[in-house]
Enzyme design. Structure first.
Site, PDB file in Angstrom:
ATOM      1  N   SER A 149     -61.162 -84.555  97.382  1.00 61.69           N
ATOM      2  CA  SER A 149     -61.927 -84.417  98.629  1.00 61.69           C
ATOM      3  C   SER A 149     -63.215 -85.217  98.429  1.00 61.69           C
ATOM      4  O   SER A 149     -63.602 -85.492  97.284  1.00 61.69           O
ATOM      5  CB  SER A 149     -62.273 -82.934  98.850  1.00 61.69           C
ATOM      6  OG  SER A 149     -63.248 -82.767  99.868  1.00 61.69           O
ATOM      7  N   TYR A 162     -65.131 -74.524  95.916  1.00 60.00           N
ATOM      8  CA  TYR A 162     -64.300 -75.648  96.397  1.00 60.00           C
ATOM      9  C   TYR A 162     -64.775 -76.955  95.763  1.00 60.00           C
ATOM     10  O   TYR A 162     -63.974 -77.766  95.272  1.00 60.00           O
ATOM     11  CB  TYR A 162     -64.390 -75.716  97.929  1.00 60.00           C
ATOM     12  CG  TYR A 162     -63.465 -76.717  98.582  1.00 60.00           C
ATOM     13  CD1 TYR A 162     -62.139 -76.386  98.847  1.00 60.00           C
ATOM     14  CD2 TYR A 162     -63.906 -77.991  98.953  1.00 60.00           C
ATOM     15  CE1 TYR A 162     -61.273 -77.303  99.457  1.00 60.00           C
ATOM     16  CE2 TYR A 162     -63.064 -78.907  99.556  1.00 60.00           C
ATOM     17  CZ  TYR A 162     -61.750 -78.551  99.805  1.00 60.00           C
ATOM     18  OH  TYR A 162     -60.899 -79.460 100.407  1.00 60.00           O
TER      19      TYR A 162
END
Ligand SMILES: NC(=O)c1ccc[n+]([C@@H]2O[C@H](COP(=O)([O-])OP(=O)(O)OC[C@H]3O[C@@H](n4cnc5c(N)ncnc54)[C@H](O)[C@@H]3O)[C@@H](O)[C@H]2O)c1
Length: 255
Positions: A149, A162
């Site tokens: 990401s 995350y």
């Protein structure tokens, strides 16, 4: 027309939804036989039905990527079905919302939620690579793409676990790329920005305008826009690419 993955056997995790489904469809369109995996076989089966309806060849596998026995069985079934494993897209993932940590700063997160995040988004990638690489060593090569990401490259407030997991994915990708380069196994990751999938639906409903101020293109990406790059990275056309983090984010990381 011959696709860029013609004759290849592929595996996708998180293939029932979003980026994983788009990638599975794109791989099949480019000629690969695709093992579509997700938490449940039923979820994966919908993607398989779409591939088969378009004339492709696919099987559905239920596997939790955070459970080693599931991952071993998933890779085993994929190889049993198609004879080898040329391309693996380790993409299954969860958001802070899925582990009960939405909107929490670091000190507010419980250890359970932090561990639950890492179990899927980092350990899951490690386990998939571990079993895929054994097969790829055995057959003399292969190509792996992990889904990281932009949160694997920058900090993101209220998403500590995350961000930690996705930075970990970038790190394990670089390291494995170095370890297996001489074995003809390429390992890269894709770093999407904000993409329109079920994972981002709730956050976008609440904060779309605010989040888009950070994106020069001022829009969400589509799963297909990630899938296009993933298919190319998995293919032999990307033969000199390994250890890379491919950002696809409408300019977010550049800004
Ligand atoms: N959507 C975005 O904006 C965005 C941005 C950057 C990175 N990502 C990453 O892309 C990947 C795919 O996300 P998406 O947006 O398509 O989300 P999604 O929710 O549409 O798809 C995720 C899939 O992963 C599966 N999954 C979750 N936990 C699993 C487990 N333990 N075992 C097996 N499968 C599991 C889910 O069932 C689901 O089908 C994730 O790794 C996510 O972190 C998404």
């Amino acid at each position: 027309m011959i696709g860029i993955l013609a004759g290849k056997s592929a595996l996708v995790t998180g293939g029932a939804s979003g980026i994983g489904r788009a990638a599975a469809l794109a791989m099949a369109r480019e000629g690969a036989r695709v093992a579509v995996s997700d938490l449940t076989e039923d979820g994966a089966a919908t993607t398989v039905a779409l591939i088969n309806a378009a004339g492709g060849k696919a099987i559905a596998i239920g596997a939790n990527v955070s459970i080693e026995a599931d991952v071993a069985a998933m890779v085993g079934r994929s190889v049993a079905a198609f004879g080898r494993l040329d391309c693996a897209f380790n993409n299954a993932g969860v958001s802070t919302r899925n582990v009960g940590a939405a909107g929490q700063r670091t000190h507010e997160m419980s250890q359970d939620s932090f561990d639950a995040m890492l179990a899927v988004n980092l350990t899951g990638v490690f386990l998939c690579m571990k079993y895929e690489i054994v097969q790829m060593l055995d057959q003399g090569g292969g190509s792996i793409v992990n889904t990281a990401s932009v949160a694997g490259l920058v900090g993101l407030p209220m998403a500590s676990s995350y961000v930690a997991a996705k930075h970990g994915v970038v790190g394990i990708t670089k390291t494995a790329a170095m370890e297996y380069a001489k074995d003809k196994i390429r390992v890269n990751c894709v770093n999407p920005g904000y993409i329109k999938t079920p994972m981002t639906a709730a956050a976008m409903a609440l904060r779309f305008d605010e989040l888009m101020t950070k994106v020069p293109m001022s829009r969400l990406g589509t799963p297909d826009e990630i899938a296009e790059a993933v298919v190319w990275m998995l293919s032999d056309r990307a033969s000199f690419m390994t250890g890379a983090s491919q950002v696809i984010d409408g300019g977010y990381y550049a800004a």
